[in-house]
Design a protein around this motif. Structure first.
Motif, PDB file in Angstrom:
ATOM      1  N   ALA A  76      38.476  51.263  46.423  1.00 50.50           N
ATOM      2  CA  ALA A  76      38.161  52.531  46.515  1.00 50.50           C
ATOM      3  C   ALA A  76      37.820  53.325  45.890  1.00 50.50           C
ATOM      4  O   ALA A  76      36.642  54.489  46.580  1.00 50.50           O
ATOM      5  CB  ALA A  76      39.743  52.818  47.774  1.00 50.50           C
ATOM      6  N   GLU A  77      37.411  52.877  45.035  1.00 54.69           N
ATOM      7  CA  GLU A  77      37.083  54.003  43.476  1.00 54.69           C
ATOM      8  C   GLU A  77      35.828  53.854  43.509  1.00 54.69           C
ATOM      9  O   GLU A  77      35.014  54.251  42.784  1.00 54.69           O
ATOM     10  CB  GLU A  77      38.079  53.983  42.468  1.00 54.69           C
ATOM     11  N   GLY A  78      35.559  52.921  44.043  1.00 55.75           N
ATOM     12  CA  GLY A  78      33.483  52.285  44.218  1.00 55.75           C
ATOM     13  C   GLY A  78      33.411  51.641  42.741  1.00 55.75           C
ATOM     14  O   GLY A  78      32.801  50.816  42.423  1.00 55.75           O
ATOM     15  N   ARG A  79      34.654  50.589  42.484  1.00 59.80           N
ATOM     16  CA  ARG A  79      34.543  49.389  40.914  1.00 59.80           C
ATOM     17  C   ARG A  79      34.757  48.599  41.828  1.00 59.80           C
ATOM     18  O   ARG A  79      34.945  48.232  43.046  1.00 59.80           O
ATOM     19  CB  ARG A  79      36.035  49.376  40.178  1.00 59.80           C
ATOM     20  N   VAL A  80      33.630  47.411  41.308  1.00 62.92           N
ATOM     21  CA  VAL A  80      33.246  46.272  41.627  1.00 62.92           C
ATOM     22  C   VAL A  80      34.545  45.209  41.771  1.00 62.92           C
ATOM     23  O   VAL A  80      34.702  44.896  39.827  1.00 62.92           O
ATOM     24  CB  VAL A  80      31.744  45.701  40.918  1.00 62.92           C
ATOM     25  N   ILE A  81      35.493  45.115  42.365  1.00 61.99           N
ATOM     26  CA  ILE A  81      36.357  43.912  42.572  1.00 61.99           C
ATOM     27  C   ILE A  81      35.521  42.365  42.390  1.00 61.99           C
ATOM     28  O   ILE A  81      36.188  41.624  41.171  1.00 61.99           O
ATOM     29  CB  ILE A  81      36.839  43.905  43.964  1.00 61.99           C
ATOM     30  N   LEU A 114      23.612  38.482  48.678  1.00 64.45           N
ATOM     31  CA  LEU A 114      24.900  38.528  47.826  1.00 64.45           C
ATOM     32  C   LEU A 114      24.790  40.090  47.376  1.00 64.45           C
ATOM     33  O   LEU A 114      24.053  40.971  47.661  1.00 64.45           O
ATOM     34  CB  LEU A 114      23.834  37.901  46.378  1.00 64.45           C
ATOM     35  N   ALA A 115      25.917  39.962  47.272  1.00 63.45           N
ATOM     36  CA  ALA A 115      26.691  41.546  47.346  1.00 63.45           C
ATOM     37  C   ALA A 115      27.633  41.892  46.466  1.00 63.45           C
ATOM     38  O   ALA A 115      28.590  40.850  46.178  1.00 63.45           O
ATOM     39  CB  ALA A 115      27.367  42.937  48.645  1.00 63.45           C
ATOM     40  N   ALA A 116      27.669  43.462  46.283  1.00 62.24           N
ATOM     41  CA  ALA A 116      28.760  44.011  45.130  1.00 62.24           C
ATOM     42  C   ALA A 116      29.959  44.400  46.154  1.00 62.24           C
ATOM     43  O   ALA A 116      29.121  44.876  46.740  1.00 62.24           O
ATOM     44  CB  ALA A 116      29.370  44.733  43.809  1.00 62.24           C
ATOM     45  N   LEU A 117      31.309  43.658  46.035  1.00 65.60           N
ATOM     46  CA  LEU A 117      32.088  44.511  46.461  1.00 65.60           C
ATOM     47  C   LEU A 117      33.309  44.914  45.643  1.00 65.60           C
ATOM     48  O   LEU A 117      33.643  44.971  44.985  1.00 65.60           O
ATOM     49  CB  LEU A 117      33.260  42.949  47.108  1.00 65.60           C
ATOM     50  N   LYS A 118      32.941  46.486  46.837  1.00 66.50           N
ATOM     51  CA  LYS A 118      34.087  47.417  46.422  1.00 66.50           C
ATOM     52  C   LYS A 118      35.388  47.877  46.797  1.00 66.50           C
ATOM     53  O   LYS A 118      35.962  47.202  47.866  1.00 66.50           O
ATOM     54  CB  LYS A 118      32.939  48.864  45.907  1.00 66.50           C
TER      55      LYS A 118
END
Ligand code: GDP
Ligand code: ZN
Length: 447
Positions: free
Chosen positions: A54-59, A48-52
């Motif tokens: 280029a700006e580091g925002r979570v998509i 389970l992961a947060a996918l980010k």
């Protein structure tokens, strides 16, 4: 063999869904994983992961599956990003993968890579698409057997047998004085006959498999009010209601898909092709004619109580001679007649009632028989026209081999070589690039 450049695609169908998957393949996907989730997850575990972006925002937050080369579908690194099934989110994930250096995968490119890296042979790769496109449960089971290699194993067994025979023959070529004796001692002709019998069995099975894949095209013709629509509904209803109606280019529904014992029948109701009430003229019109010409068989519906009327005769006369036909004498319930099948030359009559359903079973059996279905469906594997052509070519070569031997052993050897080469095209040992392009371009994106 291939450069392993990273490719990416949305692997789930377009639209909304609970889960959507972006799939990647490439020689080394670790940089992608680090950029997307900040680490390389353990291969073959669900992470389970947060996918980010280029700006580091979570998509999106989702499950990441990492298959490290060579233990993956394509034989390369494969990553599956399982996010929420909305097109915006999936497009953002895909866009991020492209920014990171992947390019959009072509249709079937994952499977093509699986083939090129030896994970699947060509017949298996084709069955991946056939499984996805299977229109009946029986077709899907056959495609699965092909995918698991049952068809390929039979083809390979034949190739092995041919290899032995070729080796034997070619060894004999070096001792010209003893050649025929030598071959007889080694039972070369007995081996040839056994290979031919085995190939004939395989071809018969492959024909059944191809029928499951393609189905049979049936043109439905007949005067107005004889009961064509009722019969179509009845055929559809008798099955587990796997009927999809595909609207034609006109307002009417002209194609129905009916399944009989797992064999797909594509029925074109030529009456739906035009409004005119003139049956004779109607069958003359271009689209109806083309439907009839493309058909494998024609179903001519008539009304029992009226016998075969001049109008029915006119319809029958306009059918191409080569086309097998089944004449349905419908509405036997009105005449109080029992259901029956009557064969007369190339024409078969089935007496039935679309209304009560009596005799419909007989028609189903007749349709299966006319379509060439002889199998119980057990142990069948999926095959395509391409495979049938290759098996037929091999069969012709083997048929020519024995007569060729009496003219010269070189000719015998050459026929064996050509039979072997034909079989090898099935599994794709030596395959031209354009054939590969043709095969894989028909796959879905992401497969
Ligand atoms: P189509 O114009 O050829 O498509 O014929 P339809 O299927 O629309 O049927 C025309 C009429 O015949 C309808 O009223 C049906 O209910 C009736 N019909 C169809 N098949 C039968 C049958 O087997 N027995 C009886 N008694 N009536 C039938
Ligand atoms: Zn109708």
């Amino acid at each position: 063999m291939q450069n392993g450049e990273p490719i990416a695609a949305i692997a789930t169908p377009p639209g909304r869904g609970g889960i959507g998957i972006v799939r990647l393949s490439g020689r080394d996907l670790k940089p992608f994983l680090i950029a997307l989730l900040g680490r390389v997850p353990k291969p073959r575990f669900a992470t389970l992961a947060a996918l980010k972006d280029a700006e580091g925002r979570v998509i999106d937050e989702g499950i990441v599956l990492y298959f490290s080369a060579p233990h993956s579908y394509t034989g390369e690194d494969v990553v599956e990003l399982q996010g929420h099934g909305g097109m915006t989110v999936l497009n953002l994930l895909l866009k991020r993968c492209l920014e990171l250096g992947a390019r959009l995968a072509e249709p079937g490119e994952f499977s093509k890579r699986a083939f090129l890296s030896g994970k699947l042979d060509l017949a298996q790769a084709e069955s991946v698409a056939d499984l996805i496109d299977a229109s009946t449960a029986e077709a899907a089971r056959s495609a699965m057997r092909s995918l698991r290699g049952e068809f390929s194993r039979e083809v390979n067994a034949l190739k092995d047998g041919l290899m032995e025979l070729r080796a034997l023959t070619e060894a004999t070529l070096d001792f010209p004085d003893e050649e025929i004796d030598f071959l007889q001692q080694a039972d070369a002709f007995g081996r040839l006959e056994r290979l031919r019998a085995r190939l004939a069995g395989l071809l018969a099975n492959a024909r059944q498999g191809a029928l499951l894949r393609e189905g049979a095209q049936v043109a439905l013709v007949g005067r107005p009010n004889v009961g064509k629509s009722s019969l179509l509904n009845r055929l559809a209803r008798e099955e587990v209601a796997i009927v999809t109606e595909i609207p034609g280019t006109t307002r009417d529904t002209i194609r129905s898909h009916v399944e009989i014992q797992g064999v797909p029948f594509h029925i074109i109701d030529t009456a739906g092709l035009r409004e005119t009430q003139d049956a004779v003229e109607r069958i003359g019109i271009e689209r109806a004619r083309r439907a009839v010409e493309a058909a494998d068989l024609v179903l001519v519906v008539t009304e029992y109580g009226q016998g075969v009327t001049p109008e029915d005769e006119a319809i029958l006369r306009q059918l191409p001679d080569r086309l097998p036909r089944v004449v349905v004498r419908n509405k036997i319930d009105l005449a109080g007649v029992a259901p029956a099948v009557r064969a007369e030359g190339t024409t078969t009559e089935v007496w039935l009632s679309a209304k009560t359903g009596e005799g419909v079973e007989l028609l189903q059996q007749e349709l299966l028989r006319q379509a060439g279905w002889t199998s119980s469906g057990e142990g069948l594997f999926m095959a395509r026209e391409r495979h049938l052509a290759a098996l037929t070519e091999a069969q012709e070569r083997l048929a020519a081999a024995a007569p060729a031997a009496s003219l010269g052993l070189e000719l015998f050897a050459e026929e064996l070589r050509l039979a072997h080469a034909a079989l090898a095209t099935i599994t794709g040992e030596f395959t031209a690039d354009d054939l590969l392009g043709q095969i894989f371009s028909r796959f879905c994106i992401g497969k």
